[in-house]
Scaffold this motif. Sequence first.
Motif, PDB file in Angstrom:
ATOM      1  N   LYS A  91       3.758  20.047  -7.820  1.00  0.00           N
ATOM      2  CA  LYS A  91       4.564  19.676  -8.981  1.00  0.00           C
ATOM      3  C   LYS A  91       5.087  18.242  -8.863  1.00  0.00           C
ATOM      4  CE  LYS A  91       6.122  24.361 -10.107  1.00  0.00           C
ATOM      5  NZ  LYS A  91       7.284  25.294 -10.180  1.00  0.00           N
ATOM      6  N   ALA A  92       5.535  17.889  -7.662  1.00  0.00           N
ATOM      7  CA  ALA A  92       6.104  16.552  -7.452  1.00  0.00           C
ATOM      8  C   ALA A  92       5.056  15.463  -7.633  1.00  0.00           C
ATOM      9  CB  ALA A  92       6.724  16.462  -6.064  1.00  0.00           C
ATOM     10  N   MET A  93       3.825  15.720  -7.158  1.00  0.00           N
ATOM     11  CA  MET A  93       2.775  14.700  -7.197  1.00  0.00           C
ATOM     12  C   MET A  93       2.104  14.593  -8.564  1.00  0.00           C
ATOM     13  SD  MET A  93       2.793  13.125  -4.379  1.00  0.00           S
ATOM     14  CE  MET A  93       1.276  12.194  -4.563  1.00  0.00           C
ATOM     15  N   LEU A  94       2.393  15.532  -9.471  1.00  0.00           N
ATOM     16  CA  LEU A  94       1.779  15.492 -10.801  1.00  0.00           C
ATOM     17  C   LEU A  94       2.744  14.956 -11.854  1.00  0.00           C
ATOM     18  CD1 LEU A  94      -0.251  18.825 -10.718  1.00  0.00           C
ATOM     19  CD2 LEU A  94      -1.147  16.498 -10.695  1.00  0.00           C
ATOM     20  N   CYS A 120      -8.120   6.688  -5.216  1.00  0.00           N
ATOM     21  CA  CYS A 120      -7.710   8.077  -4.962  1.00  0.00           C
ATOM     22  C   CYS A 120      -6.383   8.417  -5.630  1.00  0.00           C
ATOM     23  CB  CYS A 120      -7.639   8.334  -3.460  1.00  0.00           C
ATOM     24  SG  CYS A 120      -9.257   8.333  -2.653  1.00  0.00           S
ATOM     25  N   THR A 121      -5.422   7.497  -5.605  1.00  0.00           N
ATOM     26  CA  THR A 121      -4.162   7.802  -6.279  1.00  0.00           C
ATOM     27  C   THR A 121      -4.375   7.885  -7.789  1.00  0.00           C
ATOM     28  OG1 THR A 121      -3.587   5.434  -6.205  1.00  0.00           O
ATOM     29  CG2 THR A 121      -2.650   6.850  -4.499  1.00  0.00           C
ATOM     30  N   PHE A 122      -5.307   7.100  -8.326  1.00  0.00           N
ATOM     31  CA  PHE A 122      -5.610   7.182  -9.759  1.00  0.00           C
ATOM     32  C   PHE A 122      -6.251   8.529 -10.105  1.00  0.00           C
ATOM     33  CE2 PHE A 122      -8.789   6.702 -13.169  1.00  0.00           C
ATOM     34  CZ  PHE A 122      -7.932   6.428 -14.231  1.00  0.00           C
ATOM     35  N   ILE A 123      -7.154   8.993  -9.276  1.00  0.00           N
ATOM     36  CA  ILE A 123      -7.842  10.257  -9.557  1.00  0.00           C
ATOM     37  C   ILE A 123      -6.885  11.445  -9.459  1.00  0.00           C
ATOM     38  CG2 ILE A 123      -9.593  11.886  -8.722  1.00  0.00           C
ATOM     39  CD1 ILE A 123     -11.243   9.458  -7.834  1.00  0.00           C
ATOM     40  N   PHE A 124      -6.047  11.459  -8.418  1.00  0.00           N
ATOM     41  CA  PHE A 124      -5.320  12.687  -8.100  1.00  0.00           C
ATOM     42  C   PHE A 124      -3.857  12.719  -8.548  1.00  0.00           C
ATOM     43  CE2 PHE A 124      -8.752  12.425  -4.914  1.00  0.00           C
ATOM     44  CZ  PHE A 124      -9.417  13.604  -5.235  1.00  0.00           C
ATOM     45  N   ASN A 126       0.829  -1.210   0.000  1.00  0.00           N
ATOM     46  CA  ASN A 126       0.000   0.000   0.000  1.00  0.00           C
ATOM     47  C   ASN A 126       0.860   1.256   0.000  1.00  0.00           C
ATOM     48  OD1 ASN A 126      -2.429   1.432   0.024  1.00  0.00           O
ATOM     49  ND2 ASN A 126      -2.556   1.443   2.253  1.00  0.00           N
ATOM     50  N   ALA A 127       1.949   1.228   0.769  1.00  0.00           N
ATOM     51  CA  ALA A 127       2.811   2.406   0.882  1.00  0.00           C
ATOM     52  C   ALA A 127       3.736   2.557  -0.317  1.00  0.00           C
ATOM     53  CB  ALA A 127       3.630   2.327   2.172  1.00  0.00           C
ATOM     54  N   TYR A 128       4.408   1.467  -0.705  1.00  0.00           N
ATOM     55  CA  TYR A 128       5.492   1.573  -1.686  1.00  0.00           C
ATOM     56  C   TYR A 128       5.089   1.214  -3.116  1.00  0.00           C
ATOM     57  CZ  TYR A 128       8.715   2.288   2.175  1.00  0.00           C
ATOM     58  OH  TYR A 128       9.363   2.803   3.276  1.00  0.00           O
ATOM     59  N   VAL A 129       3.935   0.586  -3.306  1.00  0.00           N
ATOM     60  CA  VAL A 129       3.465   0.272  -4.648  1.00  0.00           C
ATOM     61  C   VAL A 129       2.275   1.162  -5.016  1.00  0.00           C
ATOM     62  CG1 VAL A 129       2.547  -1.506  -6.192  1.00  0.00           C
ATOM     63  CG2 VAL A 129       4.285  -2.111  -4.491  1.00  0.00           C
ATOM     64  N   TRP A 165       7.083   8.021  -6.962  1.00  0.00           N
ATOM     65  CA  TRP A 165       7.634   7.006  -6.055  1.00  0.00           C
ATOM     66  C   TRP A 165       8.895   7.529  -5.363  1.00  0.00           C
ATOM     67  CZ3 TRP A 165      12.027   4.373  -4.943  1.00  0.00           C
ATOM     68  CH2 TRP A 165      11.905   3.199  -4.171  1.00  0.00           C
ATOM     69  N   LYS A 166       9.770   8.133  -6.135  1.00  0.00           N
ATOM     70  CA  LYS A 166      11.014   8.674  -5.577  1.00  0.00           C
ATOM     71  C   LYS A 166      10.721   9.800  -4.594  1.00  0.00           C
ATOM     72  CE  LYS A 166      15.510  10.551  -6.952  1.00  0.00           C
ATOM     73  NZ  LYS A 166      16.360  10.982  -8.107  1.00  0.00           N
ATOM     74  N   HIS A 167       9.741  10.636  -4.929  1.00  0.00           N
ATOM     75  CA  HIS A 167       9.380  11.760  -4.057  1.00  0.00           C
ATOM     76  C   HIS A 167       8.832  11.276  -2.707  1.00  0.00           C
ATOM     77  CE1 HIS A 167       7.677  15.540  -2.692  1.00  0.00           C
ATOM     78  NE2 HIS A 167       6.475  15.004  -2.666  1.00  0.00           N
ATOM     79  N   LEU A 168       8.039  10.208  -2.734  1.00  0.00           N
ATOM     80  CA  LEU A 168       7.384   9.721  -1.515  1.00  0.00           C
ATOM     81  C   LEU A 168       8.206   8.701  -0.736  1.00  0.00           C
ATOM     82  CD1 LEU A 168       3.697   9.281  -2.765  1.00  0.00           C
ATOM     83  CD2 LEU A 168       4.618  11.129  -1.358  1.00  0.00           C
TER      84      LEU A 168
END
Length: 444
Positions: free
Chosen positions: A221-224, A371-375, A115-118, A231-234
């Motif tokens: 910017k990082a999340m888009l 949610c990760t797919f939407i945002f 859930n966290a890393y994938v 993945w690297k950012h988080l």
Amino acid sequence: METSLPLQQRERIFMIDALRGVALCGILILNMPFFARAYQLDFDWRVLNETSMRNIASWMVTGFVLGGSFRAMFSMLFGAGALLIISRLEKQSGLGAADVYYRRLIWLLVFGLVNAYVLLWPGDILYHYAICGLFLFPLRKSSVKLLLCLCLFFVCVNMFKSYLSNQEALVKREKGLAAMALEKEKKTLTEDQKGDLEKWKETIDKRKVENVKKEVEKENKAMLKSYPEVWKHLQSTNAKFESSVFYQNTFFDIMICILLGMALYKAGILTGEKSTGFYAGMLILGYGLGIGEGLLAGITWYNAQLNYYNYIEVWPIPFTLYDVHRTFVAMGHIGLITLLYKSGVFHGFLKLYAAVGQMAFTNYLSQSIICTFIFSGYGLGYFGQFERYELFYFIFAIWAFQIAFSNIWLKYFLFGPLEWVWRSLTYWKRQPMLRTRQVELALA
């Protein structure tokens, strides 16, 4: 020794499933602001000037009225569920129950890492539940009194830690202001005073709205970006949340509610065994004290214009009441839902949520996927595009989808898809899945 078998349909407790379903839906209220927007915006409505009545109301409801109450409730039910599973396993295989129970937790930990890393959700709770769950087996036969005492101990630990944190902040401000006054008088500062001044200026700069806004823009910017870049950012955030943050804060946070849930289950409260008057008292006391404290805290923060130092100077208690607040509100939720059940009028309504609760594992992870797919940037890319109050539109839509999906799915299948995977891995044997007449008779 008899082989341990998975929990059968006849052994499910409707109230536990219904409560878990409501809690699972409620958790999305807490998580959605972090799925959809920069984490710096969760508490600070000043950054985007979200001062409309709808946004302030959303801020108040999410952060202070409900707070972490649904997550507290979910944790309570994790503790209750652990006792239910262990007691059934022990009847079958004695101490062999520990083997199955700990295998179950190991796989839960693995799913938490996924859930966290994938799925890239830093707010994962499964990993934390798995580690906290390691401590529950030795406590399975503990009395309600002992469990409540342990719960109170962890509450006191968190209060004491918050007290130390508040005092440390006040000392930093006092030393910083003293050094700043000396600097204005053009007096020579010692090395210690220079350090105090630097720390205080860093604190001031960090809290300035314009600087917070710059951090929000960086996060947007990082999340888009693409999946590898997100993945690297988080990565560092995930590692921090599942190491230092967990051992310093989250462990105590979760154990408070898990232990309380175990106590409530043993006392017959979570299974609806008490009187109607008892649950009415839970509702009134829980909501009265919990929501009352939350509203007072929210109003105090608002009047302090989110200035931490102004807040702790005005707040009459030198430590946080967060654990007490969310526990009382969660107890209010439990009282309300149980009263609805006992009335006999809302069985159909609660049955909808019981299906969600029966598939809580699937629904929890699917919230991350949806949610990760939407945002995120590797999905639809709506991260940071919506105001605070608009997030509730997504919350309601996901609730509707998960309620419908869970109820339709369980008409044809015995378990949720990920529940089936988890069971099969735990028992290292392919479990039945289709809801056929023969299988239902075998499990009845």
